[in-house]
Design an enzyme around this catalytic site. Sequence first.
Site, PDB file in Angstrom:
ATOM      1  N   ASP A 139     106.899  -7.024 -45.691  1.00  0.00           N
ATOM      2  CA  ASP A 139     107.596  -6.619 -44.467  1.00  0.00           C
ATOM      3  C   ASP A 139     108.814  -5.760 -44.781  1.00  0.00           C
ATOM      4  O   ASP A 139     109.142  -4.844 -44.021  1.00  0.00           O
ATOM      5  CB  ASP A 139     108.002  -7.852 -43.668  1.00  0.00           C
ATOM      6  CG  ASP A 139     106.836  -8.444 -42.903  1.00  0.00           C
ATOM      7  OD1 ASP A 139     106.349  -7.788 -41.969  1.00  0.00           O
ATOM      8  OD2 ASP A 139     106.404  -9.559 -43.235  1.00  0.00           O
ATOM      9  N   ASP A 174     107.288 -34.071 -37.530  1.00  0.00           N
ATOM     10  CA  ASP A 174     106.711 -35.375 -37.241  1.00  0.00           C
ATOM     11  C   ASP A 174     105.455 -35.611 -38.083  1.00  0.00           C
ATOM     12  O   ASP A 174     105.151 -36.753 -38.445  1.00  0.00           O
ATOM     13  CB  ASP A 174     106.362 -35.493 -35.758  1.00  0.00           C
ATOM     14  CG  ASP A 174     107.575 -35.696 -34.862  1.00  0.00           C
ATOM     15  OD1 ASP A 174     108.701 -35.838 -35.396  1.00  0.00           O
ATOM     16  OD2 ASP A 174     107.414 -35.681 -33.625  1.00  0.00           O
ATOM     17  N   HIS A 178     100.279 -16.669 -41.380  1.00  0.00           N
ATOM     18  CA  HIS A 178      99.267 -15.654 -41.664  1.00  0.00           C
ATOM     19  C   HIS A 178      97.953 -16.268 -42.134  1.00  0.00           C
ATOM     20  O   HIS A 178      97.312 -15.755 -43.057  1.00  0.00           O
ATOM     21  CB  HIS A 178      99.785 -14.680 -42.723  1.00  0.00           C
ATOM     22  CG  HIS A 178     100.828 -13.732 -42.214  1.00  0.00           C
ATOM     23  ND1 HIS A 178     100.602 -12.832 -41.198  1.00  0.00           N
ATOM     24  CD2 HIS A 178     102.116 -13.560 -42.583  1.00  0.00           C
ATOM     25  CE1 HIS A 178     101.697 -12.133 -40.969  1.00  0.00           C
ATOM     26  NE2 HIS A 178     102.643 -12.555 -41.786  1.00  0.00           N
ATOM     27  N   GLU A 219     113.307 -10.250 -43.815  1.00  0.00           N
ATOM     28  CA  GLU A 219     112.172  -9.367 -44.078  1.00  0.00           C
ATOM     29  C   GLU A 219     112.399  -7.914 -43.673  1.00  0.00           C
ATOM     30  O   GLU A 219     111.461  -7.115 -43.693  1.00  0.00           O
ATOM     31  CB  GLU A 219     110.929  -9.909 -43.370  1.00  0.00           C
ATOM     32  CG  GLU A 219     110.628 -11.360 -43.759  1.00  0.00           C
ATOM     33  CD  GLU A 219     109.329 -11.883 -43.184  1.00  0.00           C
ATOM     34  OE1 GLU A 219     108.277 -11.531 -43.735  1.00  0.00           O
ATOM     35  OE2 GLU A 219     109.377 -12.621 -42.187  1.00  0.00           O
ATOM     36  N   ARG A 230     105.333 -23.185 -43.860  1.00  0.00           N
ATOM     37  CA  ARG A 230     105.850 -22.056 -43.079  1.00  0.00           C
ATOM     38  C   ARG A 230     105.291 -22.134 -41.664  1.00  0.00           C
ATOM     39  O   ARG A 230     104.077 -22.106 -41.454  1.00  0.00           O
ATOM     40  CB  ARG A 230     105.461 -20.713 -43.707  1.00  0.00           C
ATOM     41  CG  ARG A 230     105.956 -19.530 -42.869  1.00  0.00           C
ATOM     42  CD  ARG A 230     105.982 -18.229 -43.641  1.00  0.00           C
ATOM     43  NE  ARG A 230     104.654 -17.700 -43.943  1.00  0.00           N
ATOM     44  CZ  ARG A 230     104.434 -16.526 -44.542  1.00  0.00           C
ATOM     45  NH1 ARG A 230     105.466 -15.785 -44.913  1.00  0.00           N
ATOM     46  NH2 ARG A 230     103.214 -16.115 -44.800  1.00  0.00           N
TER      47      ARG A 230
END
Length: 267
Positions: A179, A89, A50, A153, A75
């Site tokens: 959510d 990585d 977000h 959520e 996230r």
Amino acid sequence: MQTDENRFKAWMQTKGATPPLGSWIMSASPIIAEAMGYAGYDWLLVDMEHSPIDLAQATAIMQALSGTPSEVVLRVPWNDPVMVKRVMDAGARSIMFPFIQSVEEARAAVAATRYPPQGTRGVAAMHRASRFGTAPDYLARANDQVAVILQLETPEAVALMPEIAALDGVDAVFIGPGDLSGGMGLLGQIGHADVQAALRGAAQAAQAAGLACGIVGADPASVRSYIEMGFSYVAIASDLGLLMGAAKSAASAVRGQAEKHSAGGVY
């Protein structure tokens, strides 16, 4: 300061009496992230879901945070194995997956974070996570250092808590209150009694399953209430949320004082 041990993973395993405190990094600014790293938070989440943060920016933010006391969580935008491979990585080792809706999705998330034979992560020798190929034991220990956090959520996802907790490789779950309120038909009404009851039930279900469960609150009062509910790790707002709150408060205070003086004939 980041060490060889993944402290976030260790916290999720011990579930101590004092919940680790975090916040969100959404500004895409390494400077702000580095400052937040010295502000007293145990962990900071780099949010690619977000916010405008892309892979290059996320890497720069992780570099900025690596010299601070805060542990990094990242996230990903979605449960996408290609993105997981790339952020790992780049150095991410505690990965939060948004909007997990089934046991199959949870299992796929775990697999994306592990090298074979435990998972499906692609193998490369030269990247930031391996200290650019100078950590000779990286491949041998990488799987053990990963922490997987799954966001539940919706009411349907929360109901799967026992099955998800039983999966190998799931270190924690995270309840998204915004959510969850939307999934309950109470969009944005996080303080509604039914939403609060659902949050408490989720924390209790995680405790019963022996799984660390986290949440984010907008202000200290809500975060303290979540700790009382039994959440085992918590976050407060975000860098942008904290900045905007302080900025609006300062502007209001100055304007209020100026209006008072003006009304009193001082100026």
